[in-house]
Design a protein around this motif. Structure first.
Motif, PDB file in Angstrom:
ATOM      1  N   VAL A   1      44.318  49.150  33.192  1.00 31.10           N
ATOM      2  CA  VAL A   1      45.396  49.233  34.156  1.00 31.10           C
ATOM      3  C   VAL A   1      44.763  49.560  35.501  1.00 31.10           C
ATOM      4  O   VAL A   1      43.958  50.491  35.608  1.00 31.10           O
ATOM      5  CB  VAL A   1      46.460  50.282  33.762  1.00 31.10           C
ATOM      6  N   VAL A   2      45.055  48.754  36.481  1.00 28.96           N
ATOM      7  CA  VAL A   2      44.510  48.921  37.829  1.00 28.96           C
ATOM      8  C   VAL A   2      45.690  49.086  38.780  1.00 28.96           C
ATOM      9  O   VAL A   2      46.567  48.219  38.850  1.00 28.96           O
ATOM     10  CB  VAL A   2      43.646  47.715  38.237  1.00 28.96           C
ATOM     11  N   ILE A   3      45.714  50.195  39.504  1.00 29.40           N
ATOM     12  CA  ILE A   3      46.836  50.501  40.393  1.00 29.40           C
ATOM     13  C   ILE A   3      46.312  50.696  41.806  1.00 29.40           C
ATOM     14  O   ILE A   3      45.412  51.508  42.040  1.00 29.40           O
ATOM     15  CB  ILE A   3      47.589  51.764  39.930  1.00 29.40           C
ATOM     16  N   LEU A   4      46.888  49.941  42.740  1.00 32.49           N
ATOM     17  CA  LEU A   4      46.528  50.056  44.144  1.00 32.49           C
ATOM     18  C   LEU A   4      47.794  50.334  44.949  1.00 32.49           C
ATOM     19  O   LEU A   4      48.775  49.582  44.835  1.00 32.49           O
ATOM     20  CB  LEU A   4      45.873  48.778  44.665  1.00 32.49           C
ATOM     21  N   PRO A   5      47.821  51.397  45.744  1.00 31.51           N
ATOM     22  CA  PRO A   5      48.989  51.644  46.598  1.00 31.51           C
ATOM     23  C   PRO A   5      49.118  50.551  47.650  1.00 31.51           C
ATOM     24  O   PRO A   5      48.123  50.110  48.226  1.00 31.51           O
ATOM     25  CB  PRO A   5      48.681  52.997  47.245  1.00 31.51           C
ATOM     26  N   LEU A   6      50.339  50.095  47.889  1.00 28.54           N
ATOM     27  CA  LEU A   6      50.567  49.149  48.968  1.00 28.54           C
ATOM     28  C   LEU A   6      50.425  49.873  50.313  1.00 28.54           C
ATOM     29  O   LEU A   6      50.633  51.082  50.391  1.00 28.54           O
ATOM     30  CB  LEU A   6      51.961  48.545  48.864  1.00 28.54           C
ATOM     31  N   PRO A   7      50.072  49.155  51.360  1.00 25.05           N
ATOM     32  CA  PRO A   7      50.079  49.776  52.689  1.00 25.05           C
ATOM     33  C   PRO A   7      51.463  50.359  52.977  1.00 25.05           C
ATOM     34  O   PRO A   7      52.474  49.853  52.473  1.00 25.05           O
ATOM     35  CB  PRO A   7      49.754  48.597  53.623  1.00 25.05           C
TER      36      PRO A   7
END
Length: 367
Positions: A245-251
């Motif tokens: 699972v890879v989670i990146l916050p949106l700008p």
């Protein structure tokens, strides 16, 4: 047909696809124009495709219209065969426009890995709404062409594994993040990269304990990115598949826009969204079977963007042409219809603007 297409005369439109000679050559190479006995040439054949898809003609009416215009002389049965034989050629024209439109998106794609964008769309033809169809498409991002189209009744569910082959990377949206289906993809020697919804599938840690999705998102917020090995589990069958699972916050601006969109969607569907669901709308959550050494988070996000190049073209097609007009259930004729609609959508716009907060220019990328 869109105003921007109506504003062009036929000669101008053909020029945007290349010269008449280039159209002739590509049509012959694709097998769409082996003989010119029934139709004048490639430009006339393309006009028949546009008339069928955008004009709403039946095959019989199309044959009569073509005869009256001096474009072709053939029966409705011959017209059907000619249109079906043109599906790959029109798909080639789409691929040429896409490659010209966004060359940077497709540069550097490995030749030994076929990137396949999977999508399913509901089509409600005239008549009872209970009689809607499902149009299942697979777009080969490596070759920039529609790989397959299958039109089914509403009982056929969306499946990431539909027609999957070893050596493919299947890329899809939230609706395809189903544990049992992901396991099928891995089982045939393929990989997956899907966006995960906020409430499914179940994610387990190495000890089999259920992971709380919101806590993972907040951890990603604190670290900038989260990349963690998990087990994806089907809630009913308990089938599991190993993944990351890879989670990146949106700008910030994109996150706020995504949360507003989530609230609007909930209001339209007449339900009250949870606070957790609204908060998680501000994150890009990806599930993948790809290894971390070769596929770091930034590369996964960039690869997911590739799918959006096609998704935007499909969205443009649906808004400009109206997928409900699809009248073909035959696979080849459906491919011709969708390829022609995509071609029209691409010609109608100079660019592919972002249509919602999850569009490529809002997703986090590598620097």
């Amino acid at each position: 047909m869109s105003d921007s297409l109506q504003a062009l005369d036929w000669g101008e439109l053909v020029e945007r696809l290349g010269s008449a000679e280039e159209l002739e050559a590509s049509a012959r190479e694709a097998g769409a124009l082996l003989r010119k006995r029934q139709v004048g040439g490639a430009a006339d054949l393309l006009r028949l495709c546009f008339a069928y898809v955008l004009g709403g003609f039946s095959l019989r009416t199309l044959a009569a219209w073509a005869e009256q215009r001096g474009l072709a002389s053939m029966s409705d049965v011959a017209m059907l065969k000619r249109l079906k034989a043109s599906a790959d050629w029109v798909g080639y024209l789409v691929s040429e426009l896409l490659a010209e439109r966004c060359p940077e998106a497709f540069a550097g794609v490995r030749s030994d890995l076929r990137l396949m964008a999977v999508d399913a769309t509901v089509v409600a033809p005239p008549g009872p709404k209970r009689a809607y169809w499902m149009v299942h498409t697979v777009f080969d991002l490596s070759r920039l062409k529609l790989s397959s189209v299958e039109v089914t009744d509403r009982r056929e569910a969306e499946r990431l594994s539909r027609g999957v082959k070893a050596g493919e990377l299947r890329i899809a949206d939230r609706a395809h993040a189903k544990a049992a289906d992901l396991a099928v993809v891995v089982g045939v020697g393929a990989d997956f990269l899907v966006r995960a919804p906020s409430n499914y599938p179940r994610l387990l840690d190495s000890d089999g304990q259920l992971l709380e999705r919101l806590a993972l998102c907040r951890e990603a917020d604190a670290k900038g990115v989260l990349d963690r090995s998990v087990r994806i589990q089907d809630g009913k069958s308990k089938v599991e598949v190993a993944a990351r699972v890879v989670i990146l916050p949106l700008p910030p601006e994109a996150a706020a826009k995504a949360r507003r969109a989530a609230r609007r969607l909930a209001a339209k569907a007449r339900y009250t969204p949870s606070d957790a669901g609204i908060e998680m709308a501000g994150y890009l959550v990806l599930l993948t079977s790809l290894n971390a050494d070769d596929w770091p988070p930034e590369r996964l996000a960039s690869t997911y963007r590739l799918r959006w190049q096609i998704e935007l073209a499909f969205k443009r097609m649906k808004s400009l042409i109206g997928l409900e007009d699809l009248r073909a259930k035959d696979a080849d004729l459906a491919r011709l219809w969708i390829n022609t609609a995509l071609l029209a959508a691409l010609l109608a716009e100079d660019g592919l603007p972002a249509l919602d907060p999850e569009a490529p220019d809002s997703l986090p990328l590598a620097a």
